[in-house]
Design an enzyme around this catalytic site. Structure first.
Site, PDB file in Angstrom:
ATOM      1  N   GLY A 137       0.831  -1.205   0.000  1.00  0.00           N
ATOM      2  CA  GLY A 137       0.000   0.000   0.000  1.00  0.00           C
ATOM      3  C   GLY A 137       0.860   1.248   0.000  1.00  0.00           C
ATOM      4  N   GLU A 188       5.579  -3.296   1.056  1.00  0.00           N
ATOM      5  CA  GLU A 188       5.666  -2.988  -0.373  1.00  0.00           C
ATOM      6  C   GLU A 188       4.913  -1.680  -0.599  1.00  0.00           C
ATOM      7  OE1 GLU A 188       7.437  -4.445  -2.581  1.00  0.00           O
ATOM      8  OE2 GLU A 188       8.082  -6.160  -1.390  1.00  0.00           O
ATOM      9  N   GLU A 224       3.318  10.789  -5.310  1.00  0.00           N
ATOM     10  CA  GLU A 224       3.036   9.783  -6.333  1.00  0.00           C
ATOM     11  C   GLU A 224       1.649  10.036  -6.920  1.00  0.00           C
ATOM     12  OE1 GLU A 224       3.001   4.885  -6.739  1.00  0.00           O
ATOM     13  OE2 GLU A 224       2.965   5.834  -4.764  1.00  0.00           O
ATOM     14  N   CYS A 271       2.001   0.761  -8.845  1.00  0.00           N
ATOM     15  CA  CYS A 271       3.006   1.343  -7.948  1.00  0.00           C
ATOM     16  C   CYS A 271       4.364   1.525  -8.612  1.00  0.00           C
ATOM     17  CB  CYS A 271       3.152   0.505  -6.681  1.00  0.00           C
ATOM     18  SG  CYS A 271       3.626  -1.213  -6.998  1.00  0.00           S
TER      19      CYS A 271
END
Length: 461
Positions: free
Chosen positions: A191, A213, A337, A247
């Site tokens: 996440g 992660e 992001e 991601c």
């Protein structure tokens, strides 16, 4: 939604099941994985339907990025779990002569996996497969935002496993908080960095090891030596797969000023080649996961210079592939992001420009360089720290199971994929096996007169 009492009861059931030693039986693990594979194969079309419902994924994209990844992992683990579970020989120390040395893979015990919404099938089951193969029990908490896939995961797990072995707990952030308040033997989380930090804090109370992660602002550098047509095609593919909700997707482009304009034209051409003149009508372009994320993304390109794209539709949760020209470092689109189909492009002239941009962010999960200059490529690899990357493509580092996948710094802790997932969920216990046919007395007291002998022996070794 499960109550605190339900969660605590399940946690106790898993503890008791692990203590029974049943999960340490390799045949039990392999049988469980085979059953999981059979259930998934029966429900293949339901997997595609759930992913289409949650994210608007085409069957092709769902197969390539989710279903096939998991069935491939299952095939590998069914074949390899027996050999991976065996003790591993290591060279013994001469100081222990005569002896042998082994590393014994053993399961941690009761594990918690918290998975995300962007690849909700793959990112839930990939770590779960490794955890089961290593001999652990698993409690899986899937995302509350990918509701169709989370419900299907629960049905699959209920059919494939005994509830005291593997179980799905659905719920929101309060359920996640309740879960992480308990003592686990291992926590695996995928996440965002802010939530990852909260998970890490909760785990620290029990000294629970974690894999986190996370993500980051992944740079994509296009050098003046790059093949611009190939670069554009591969950037468009990697960025707009899953509508940018990946991601490791390129988050922003740093293009050399001498090639930027031609790169822009090539990117515009490739977007049309991929999705047509109206991407909204393309069956291959997914949707944004939910209204709140949609609104956040739209805010990012307000008041920016849009080269192409920008169209959006709240009702369909659609945002067109969007290219933003030369945003400022303090703009919303460059703050964090993006995690959506918005791609800023910024020109650079020198390596110093690259350093100033990339070093202004935390270490990223991915990084990409398009270049035909090996000196530049090596400079980039050596100069910047990031989880993993590719030269002359984007996101394909994920495909190679022999490259452990994970972040560094703010983008994550630990890694997995292929055999590495098995090792992530295993404690490799070191054991020395001493022989008894010879027992050299120099290590035993009294020590008088032995020091020089020991020094000479150590120098000889």
């Amino acid at each position: 939604m499960s109550t605190a009492s339900d969660i605590q009861s399940l946690h106790k059931d898993h503890q008791d099941h692990f203590k029974s030693q049943q999960t340490k039986d390799v045949n039990y693990r392999i049988k469980s994985l085979k059953k999981l594979k059979a259930v998934i194969e029966r429900k293949e079309q339901q997997v595609y339907q759930a992913l289409a419902s949650d994210l608007g994924k085409s069957e092709f994209e769902a197969f390539i990025t989710e279903y096939n990844v998991i069935t491939g992992e299952l095939d590998k683990y069914i074949k390899k779990t027996n050999s991976w579970s065996k003790p591993r020989k290591v060279r013994p120390s001469l100081l222990n002569f005569p002896s042998k040395a082994r590393r014994y893979p053993e399961p941690y015990g009761n594990t918690l996996i918290i998975s995300p919404w962007n690849y909700p099938f793959q990112l839930a089951l990939a770590p779960l497969i490794g955890a089961v193969a290593a001999g652990n029990t698993v409690t899986l908490k899937p995302s509350e935002f990918s509701t169709a896939t989370s419900q299907l995961l629960q049905e699959i797990i209920d059919e494939a496993f005994e509830s005291q072995h593997v179980k799905v707990i659905q719920g929101d952030a309060d359920v996640a908080k309740e879960l992480t308040s308990l003592k686990w033997d291992y926590i695996f989380f995928t996440g965002s960095p802010p939530v990852g930090k909260a998970i890490y804090q909760a785990a620290a109370k029990h000294l629970t090891p974690v894999t986190l992660e996370l993500g980051g602002k992944n740079p994509c550098v296009v050098h003046e030596s790059a093949n611009l047509k190939v670069a554009a095609r591969r950037i468009v593919w990697g960025k707009f797969l899953n509508a940018g909700q990946t991601c490791i997707a390129p988050d922003y482009i740093l293009a050399h000023s001498s090639v930027k304009n031609q790169l822009v034209e090539n990117i515009k051409t490739e977007i049309t080649n991929f999705f047509g003149s109206q991407p909204k009508d393309s069956p291959d372009f997914p949707r944004i996961i939910r209204k709140e994320h949609f609104e956040k993304l739209v805010e990012m390109f307000k008041n920016e210079h849009i080269i192409t794209g920008g169209a959006h539709d709240m009702e369909e949760l659609y945002i067109a592939p969007t290219l933003v020209d030369e945003p400022q470092r303090d703009s919303k689109v460059m703050e964090n992001e993006i995690f959506g189909p918005i791609l800023p492009i910024i020109s650079y002239q020198s390596q110093e420009d690259l350093i100033n941009w990339i070093d202004s962010y935390e270490k990223s999960l991915g990084a990409y360089v398009f270049s035909n200059n090996t000196d530049f490529e090596q400079w980039f690899i050596n100069r910047f720290s990031y989880g993993g990357g590719v030269i002359n493509d984007s996101i394909v580092q994920f495909v190679n199971e022999r490259l452990p996948f994970g972040g560094v710094g703010n983008s994550g802790i630990g890694n997995y994929h292929g055999k590495k997932t098995f090792e992530t969920f295993s404690h490799l216990k070191g054991v020395v096996h001493r022989g008894t046919w010879l027992d050299i007395p120099v290590k035993y007291a009294p020590y008088s007169g032995k020091l020089n002998l020991i020094k000479k022996a150590l120098n000889w070794l």
